[in-house]
Design an enzyme around this catalytic site. Structure first.
Site: not given
Length: 324
Positions: A97, A201
């Site tokens: 991430s 996300h």
């Protein structure tokens, strides 16, 4: 072959920068970054409580700063404008991430100031997107991935992180996550809420993509100097412009860490070091990459052992190794 990895949001804990700031030059370095991005990194990394550093706009720059400080102390990264000396580059880099921005700096795609500037804008954009609807993320421990993903879709949730080693992270509204806690997929042992402030996300982050894309236009990325492995699909990316494009789009797309670890296997990785605040990715690697030596940089006390691992395994990197 050594792979250097950087953790994502949720890895932060109160005071985790304290010991690193005691290293020579670290406090001045962090002060400069703080001035550049308008955020007191030293305060948040040493004195702020868990709720304060849960804030997306704070947590993300803190994680990148910690990753860069710890890698520089290890000798696998050099700050912009400084002689690299005998720096030894890893054979490959990857980040989970927001850790992808840290990894982009490790690969030479962005310098440290550019990485901190980008992550500050990323954090602010994602925090703004998260404020529209109350959302979050929860980790599923155990279970079959295909069964879990289908179950999440039934509840309206997204498999935002597919981490491998039996772990998937679900993201969605708090109501959807509450339903998941009482209606777990078959085989899942536990559902653990994560210390994040939004459904990252997923489609909930779409507004942040546009803002980040605009910010990215001001950057001039270089091509990676070592193998850079992307969260999108676990593939190595050779061009700096593509790395940056993926960093932008990844905000609203699932993290496929399982595929990153598959690529580690294909590359013949023999050791994995996770930069500060390490622990999460090494835990996954221990289960998914048997035979690969792992080490998490939590405090400077871990540096000597990490340097031994670098000396033992970085030489296997072949043409990706850099003496600069």
């Amino acid at each position: 072959m050594l792979v250097l990895v950087a953790p994502g949001q949720g890895a932060q804990t109160p005071g985790f920068l304290t010991d690193w700031l005691a290293l020579p030059g670290a406090a001045d370095r962090v002060a400069g970054w703080s001035d550049a991005i308008g955020l007191d990194l030293a305060h948040f990394g040493t004195k702020a409580d868990a709720d304060e550093i849960r804030d997306t706009s704070v947590a993300q720059p803190l994680l990148v700063a910690a990753g860069l400080l710890s890698a520089a102390a290890l000798g696998t990264y050099s700050f912009a404008g400084e002689a690299a000396g005998t720096r030894i580059a890893p054979g490959a880099v990857a980040g989970h991430s927001v850790g992808e921005i840290t990894a982009a700096a490790f690969a030479g795609v962005l310098d440290d100031t550019a990485a901190l500037t980008l992550v500050r804008r990323r954090g602010l954009a994602m925090a703004e997107a998260a404020a529209v609807t109350e959302t979050g993320m929860s980790a599923l421990l155990g279970g079959d991935p295909e069964v879990s993903v289908a179950h999440l879709e039934k509840l309206g949730l997204t498999a935002a992180n597919v981490n491998g080693a039996g772990q998937i992270v679900a993201a969605g509204t708090m109501e959807q996550l509450a339903a998941l806690s009482v209606d777990k997929p078959e085989g899942v042992r536990k559902v653990v809420p994560l210390k994040v402030a939004g459904a990252f996300h997923t489609e909930h982050m779409a507004p942040a993509v546009d803002r980040l894309a605009e910010s990215a236009k001001a950057l001039a990325p270089a091509d990676p100097k070592v193998t850079y492995i992307s969260n999108r699909d676990g593939q190595a990316v050779a061009g700096g412009a593509e790395v940056l494009e993926r960093l932008v789009g990844q905000v609203a797309n699932p993290v496929r860490w399982d595929r990153c670890m598959e690529t580690f296997k294909e590359l013949g990785v023999t050791a994995l070091i996770e930069v500060c605040p390490g622990g999460t990715l090494t835990g996954l690697a221990k289960r998914a990459l048997p035979g690969v030596k792992t080490l998490a940089l939590k405090t400077p006390a871990d540096l000597d052992a990490a340097r031994e691992l670098v000396a033992e395994h970085a030489g296997d990197a072949g043409p990706a190794a850099e003496q600069a």
